[in-house]
Design a protein around this motif. Structure first.
Motif, mmCIF file in Angstrom:
data_model
loop_
_atom_site.group_PDB
_atom_site.id
_atom_site.type_symbol
_atom_site.label_atom_id
_atom_site.label_comp_id
_atom_site.label_asym_id
_atom_site.label_seq_id
_atom_site.Cartn_x
_atom_site.Cartn_y
_atom_site.Cartn_z
ATOM 1 N N PRO A 70 27.665 26.465 26.765
ATOM 2 C CA PRO A 70 28.349 27.725 27.083
ATOM 3 C C PRO A 70 29.243 27.579 28.316
ATOM 4 N N THR A 71 30.295 28.357 28.353
ATOM 5 C CA THR A 71 31.144 28.377 29.545
ATOM 6 C C THR A 71 30.410 29.120 30.669
ATOM 7 N N ASP A 72 30.922 28.969 31.885
ATOM 8 C CA ASP A 72 30.300 29.664 33.016
ATOM 9 C C ASP A 72 30.287 31.165 32.781
ATOM 10 N N GLY A 98 34.553 33.826 22.777
ATOM 11 C CA GLY A 98 33.200 33.399 22.423
ATOM 12 C C GLY A 98 32.133 34.443 22.692
ATOM 13 N N LYS A 99 32.330 35.618 22.152
ATOM 14 C CA LYS A 99 31.332 36.672 22.335
ATOM 15 C C LYS A 99 30.157 36.493 21.362
ATOM 16 N N THR A 100 30.467 35.936 20.167
ATOM 17 C CA THR A 100 29.445 35.914 19.126
ATOM 18 C C THR A 100 28.224 35.094 19.520
ATOM 19 N N ILE A 101 28.459 33.974 20.168
ATOM 20 C CA ILE A 101 27.329 33.111 20.498
ATOM 21 C C ILE A 101 26.440 33.790 21.546
ATOM 22 N N SER A 140 27.535 34.751 7.691
ATOM 23 C CA SER A 140 27.399 33.300 7.484
ATOM 24 C C SER A 140 27.246 32.569 8.812
ATOM 25 N N TYR A 141 27.855 33.116 9.870
ATOM 26 C CA TYR A 141 27.728 32.494 11.189
ATOM 27 C C TYR A 141 26.273 32.562 11.680
ATOM 28 N N PHE A 142 25.712 33.763 11.629
ATOM 29 C CA PHE A 142 24.325 33.920 12.096
ATOM 30 C C PHE A 142 23.369 33.119 11.216
ATOM 31 N N GLU A 181 32.696 46.040 17.697
ATOM 32 C CA GLU A 181 33.754 47.022 17.477
ATOM 33 C C GLU A 181 35.121 46.389 17.573
ATOM 34 N N GLN A 182 35.169 45.167 18.062
ATOM 35 C CA GLN A 182 36.451 44.548 18.333
ATOM 36 C C GLN A 182 37.322 45.563 19.037
ATOM 37 N N HIS A 183 38.455 45.946 18.467
ATOM 38 C CA HIS A 183 39.274 46.886 19.214
ATOM 39 C C HIS A 183 39.162 48.299 18.679
ATOM 40 N N PRO A 205 36.784 29.088 25.988
ATOM 41 C CA PRO A 205 36.089 27.809 25.816
ATOM 42 C C PRO A 205 37.015 26.657 26.178
ATOM 43 N N PRO A 206 36.453 25.523 26.619
ATOM 44 C CA PRO A 206 37.287 24.411 27.075
ATOM 45 C C PRO A 206 38.133 23.828 25.945
ATOM 46 N N GLY A 207 39.252 23.220 26.319
ATOM 47 C CA GLY A 207 40.066 22.478 25.353
ATOM 48 C C GLY A 207 41.035 23.340 24.576
ATOM 49 N N GLY A 226 44.558 29.086 17.231
ATOM 50 C CA GLY A 226 44.226 28.636 18.580
ATOM 51 C C GLY A 226 42.729 28.573 18.800
ATOM 52 N N ARG A 227 41.967 28.400 17.723
ATOM 53 C CA ARG A 227 40.510 28.382 17.841
ATOM 54 C C ARG A 227 39.962 26.959 17.800
ATOM 55 N N GLY A 228 40.854 25.995 17.584
ATOM 56 C CA GLY A 228 40.412 24.613 17.585
ATOM 57 C C GLY A 228 41.143 23.865 18.689
HETATM 58 P P1 ADP Z 1 35.332 36.268 19.859
HETATM 59 O O1 ADP Z 1 35.003 36.503 21.278
HETATM 60 O O2 ADP Z 1 36.766 36.553 19.537
HETATM 61 O O3 ADP Z 1 34.391 36.948 18.925
HETATM 62 P P2 ADP Z 1 34.133 33.931 18.797
HETATM 63 O O4 ADP Z 1 32.775 34.264 19.211
HETATM 64 O O5 ADP Z 1 34.505 34.143 17.369
HETATM 65 O O6 ADP Z 1 35.182 34.711 19.690
HETATM 66 O O7 ADP Z 1 34.443 32.445 19.265
HETATM 67 C C1 ADP Z 1 35.676 31.838 19.023
HETATM 68 C C2 ADP Z 1 35.501 30.386 18.707
HETATM 69 O O8 ADP Z 1 35.185 29.664 19.896
HETATM 70 C C3 ADP Z 1 34.415 30.088 17.734
HETATM 71 O O9 ADP Z 1 34.859 29.089 16.855
HETATM 72 C C4 ADP Z 1 33.276 29.585 18.598
HETATM 73 O O10 ADP Z 1 32.422 28.736 17.909
HETATM 74 C C5 ADP Z 1 34.015 28.875 19.702
HETATM 75 N N1 ADP Z 1 33.305 28.832 20.986
HETATM 76 C C6 ADP Z 1 32.731 29.882 21.618
HETATM 77 N N2 ADP Z 1 32.186 29.497 22.791
HETATM 78 C C7 ADP Z 1 32.407 28.176 22.929
HETATM 79 C C8 ADP Z 1 32.071 27.184 23.944
HETATM 80 N N3 ADP Z 1 31.400 27.519 25.054
HETATM 81 N N4 ADP Z 1 32.483 25.924 23.733
HETATM 82 C C9 ADP Z 1 33.160 25.597 22.615
HETATM 83 N N5 ADP Z 1 33.490 26.461 21.620
HETATM 84 C C10 ADP Z 1 33.129 27.735 21.767
#
Ligand code: ADP
Ligand code: MG
Length: 699
Positions: free
Chosen positions: A274-276, A306-309, A340-342, A403-405, A453-455, A587-589
């Motif tokens: 996870p990010t800081d 990265g809210k979902t994680i 499917s994510y969960f 709720e997203q937006h 997230p990094p990268g 921009g998610r990869g």
């Molecule tokens: P949102 O906040 O828009 O809901 P998501 O939770 O869908 O964002 O996350 C966006 C993408 O970033 C996903 O593919 C997720 O797996 C990835 N991601 C989230 N946190 C990290 C992290 N700390 N390091 C790498 N990838 C991450």
């Protein structure tokens, strides 16, 4: 007369006028007094026509000397030109294009007040105003109250149907002549400390500023009288919010245990570090979950942060404590995606995730509901179908609302009733100013993920006019040759999917047959069944289709990291927030991603939106621009948004007064000088403001 007196009792308001006022929401004396001027003119010490200087905004009072209409009268294309002058004998020319309607309005000999920008017409050598605002001073005085309209600082109102500023001014003035001062409800110590006038005086001075008033302050809505009214409106709102919060905090909730085993399980689940920002936020959530009262937390963060994680971590805590988790999503696609994510990340831990949306057959639904009721499903993801009465949980401990937006306060409540005070986590991607968030989501604590997230490489955004579409397609082709994938999106126009669907369908045929005959193209729109949508999404996700042509059904939440190009067709038709959401699909990869905003024809507002997006990827900035361009009313949409209907105050213009009011309200509710003060305030809010502010209960 008092504040509740119906307006029909005011002299000069008959049934016809009352109906016009009512249509604007003005039914009582109090409503009328809350309809404050939007601008003021100083007509106390005015210039003569001879003194007007080009370049300034000015008001003059002058008489119509002559008037003429030239050009095509019939199609109302003509220009109406009137010549005005006063005792100084100098001439001012007023010009109105398409001014045919004025021919019977401004007639020779009439006395008018004109307000506008003074210009010098180099061609004729005359001083002129283009489309000045005007108010007829001499005609049809029903009142003999003419002194009200000149020789002082004069309030200017937005017309209400056919009721002009002049009529509204007269009616309002009559109200003050009869309305006795009322008791002031704002705590006295506050009025003294902030040096605010009492309410009656504040209302009167806002409508009819005293002679020595500062015009600049008035027009900035910062005269002492206006401050008082704005402050007051925010103060009651924030007191209501604070009361609601303190009440929510007294409810018994679940004190979740967080021990080494739970921490191990979370670690085993996490697919990445996870990010800081994510760590900080999960700590805030953990602290809430440990407390024996319900969590009410808003998790805010830009698309893709990265809210979902973070939500999944909270879910693990709840499940390890023997509770179930509900995840509510705004659309079927997003529900399917969360499902499917969960399922993917939680099955590693042996947890069962169920998906429940409206598109399942009744048989399937019954089976799923049984799983949920018996506690065999640990996580239940769904759309509003989750809110149906017969969805019963065995032991709901955590409700996650994505709720997203979209703002949907009511839905949140529906879900919460399914458990005994479960913890609630609301996720939203709309980055709104903090005070605003605290007001909108008054009963929620706010956590913010302010780091990506990094990268991630910032998305490159380009504007493409209609004649550049071939280049756009060859760019898409190159990206696909490099192994990437692309979205092509069409707008949903005026709530109807049909047109967008047709456009998407046609484009799909055109692109798949003619432009990209060798590339697998997929199609997605709202008319597909739930299964078909999911299948189309799945094919794209697995890379079987390389281009997905879609309507905005994909707007929210879709996550395909390999997609690197987002082409938005007819981008001029989308709002800023929507475009930002759409762009967030790429921009998610790790690959460089692109967003191409293709437009057909644009007006100024659209151009401004496109430019904002090309220049910025900062959701916070974009959201602020959106709020500015559209105004709070449209920005937040319907009543359902939970935004209180403010009358005098404006959340954008008055945000710093909102801050002050919030501080004072929180302080007052926590430490009222006398218990009696608090009782009075609670009773006053309950009687006057509860319904308007959409506060469910305050005490
Ligand atoms: P949102 O906040 O828009 O809901 P998501 O939770 O869908 O964002 O996350 C966006 C993408 O970033 C996903 O593919 C997720 O797996 C990835 N991601 C989230 N946190 C990290 C992290 N700390 N390091 C790498 N990838 C991450
Ligand atoms: Mg998301």
């Amino acid at each position: 007369m008092d504040l509740n007196t119906p307006l029909t009792y005011v002299k000069g308001i008959g049934p016809a006028r009352a109906a016009m006022l009512e249509a604007k929401g003005l039914a009582t004396v109090e409503d009328m007094l809350a309809y404050v001027p939007f601008r003021y003119e100083d007509r106390s010490n005015m210039k003569t026509v001879a003194q007007l200087a080009p370049g300034e905004m000015a008001t003059v009072i002058a008489e119509v000397r002559s008037a003429k209409l030239s050009g095509f009268k019939r199609r109302n294309l003509g220009m109406f030109e009137a010549r005005f002058s006063d005792a100084s004998r100098a001439v001012l020319v007023g010009k109105w294009f398409h001014g045919g309607y004025l021919a019977n309005v401004l007639v020779e000999g009439m006395k008018v007040a004109l307000f506008g920008k003074v210009e010098f017409d180099g061609y004729s050598g005359e001083v002129q105003m283009l489309h000045p605002e005007f108010e007829i001073l001499s005609a049809d005085d029903e009142d003999g109250e003419a002194a009200l309209h000149v020789g002082r600082v004069v309030p200017i109102y937005e017309a209400v149907a056919k009721l002009t500023t002049r009529v509204l001014r007269t009616l309002t003035h009559r109200i003050f002549a009869e309305l006795p001062p009322e008791e002031d409800q704002l705590p006295q110590f506050l009025r003294h400390r902030l040096k605010m006038p009492d309410r009656w005086t504040a209302l009167r001075d806002t409508h009819f500023p005293p002679p020595d008033s500062d015009l600049r302050l008035l027009n900035a809505f910062r005269s002492p009288a206006q401050f008082r009214l704005i402050f007051e409106e925010f103060f009651w709102l924030e007191c209501g919010v604070a009361l609601k919060r303190s009440k929510a905090r007294l409810l018994p909730g679940i004190a979740f245990q967080i021990n080494d085993r739970v921490r191990e399980r979370i670690k085993a689940m996490l697919p990445f570090k996870p990010t800081d920002a994510q760590k900080r936020v999960i700590q805030e959530i953990v602290n809430d979950m440990k407390e024996p009262r319900p969590m009410n937390r808003l998790l805010q963060g830009d698309v893709g942060c990265g809210k979902t994680i973070v939500a999944a971590e909270a879910a693990v805590i709840a499940i390890e404590n023997g509770y179930q988790v509900a995840v509510l999503a705004p659309t079927e696609i997003l529900a399917a995606q969360h499902g499917s994510y969960f399922r993917q990340i939680l099955s590693k831990l042996g947890y069962v995730t169920a998906l429940l949306t409206g598109s399942f057959s009744n048989r399937e639904k019954i089976q799923l509901k049984r799983l949920v009721a018996e506690g065999l499903a640990h996580v239940v993801v769904g759309t509003h179908a989750l809110l149906e009465k017969d969805v019963e949980f065995k032991k709901l401990g955590l409700a996650i609302v994505d709720e997203q937006h979209r703002f949907g306060v009511m839905q949140r409540l529906g879900l919460v009733q399914k458990g005994v005070h479960p913890d609630v986590l609301v996720m939203t991607a709309t980055p709104i100013p903090r005070t605003l968030a605290m007001t909108l989501y008054g009963d929620l604590d706010v956590s913010v993920i302010d780091q990506m997230p990094p990268g991630r490489k910032p998305i490159v955004t380009k504007h493409a006019a209609a004649d550049a579409i071939e280049q756009v397609y060859s760019f898409v082709k190159r990206q696909i040759d490099e192994g990437r994938q692309a979205y092509v999106v069409y707008p949903v126009i005026e709530e109807s999917e049909t047109q967008a669907m047709k456009a998407a369908q046609q484009s799909y045929e055109h692109l798949s047959r003619e432009v990209f005959p060798d590339i697998a193209v997929g199609l997605m729109h709202g008319r597909l069944g739930g299964d078909e949508k999911e299948a189309a999404m799945q094919r794209f996700k697995e890379g079987h289709t390389r281009i997905l042509v879609s309507t905005t059904v994909i707007e929210v939440g879709v996550d395909v990291p390999n997609a690197s190009v987002m082409v938005v067709e007819q981008a001029e038709r989308f709002g800023l927030a929507q475009l930002h959401q759409l762009r967030g699909r790429v921009g998610r990869g790790a690959a460089q991603s692109y967003c191409i905003l293709a437009t057909e024809k644009m007006n100024d507002a659209a151009r401004e939106r496109i430019r904002t997006l090309v220049e910025s990827t900062d959701g916070f900035h974009i959201s602020e621009m959106d709020l500015k361009l559209r105004g709070p009313g449209e920005f937040f949409g319907t009543k359902q948004s939970g935004l209180p209907s403010l009358r005098v105050a404006n959340i954008l213009r008055d945000s710093e007064i909102l801050e002050v009011a919030r501080r004072e309200a929180v302080d007052f509710i926590a430490h009222p000088p006398e218990a009696e003060d608090l009782r009075r305030v609670v009773a006053y809010i309950r009687d006057h403001w509860q319904r308007r502010y959409g506060l469910v209960t305050v005490g």
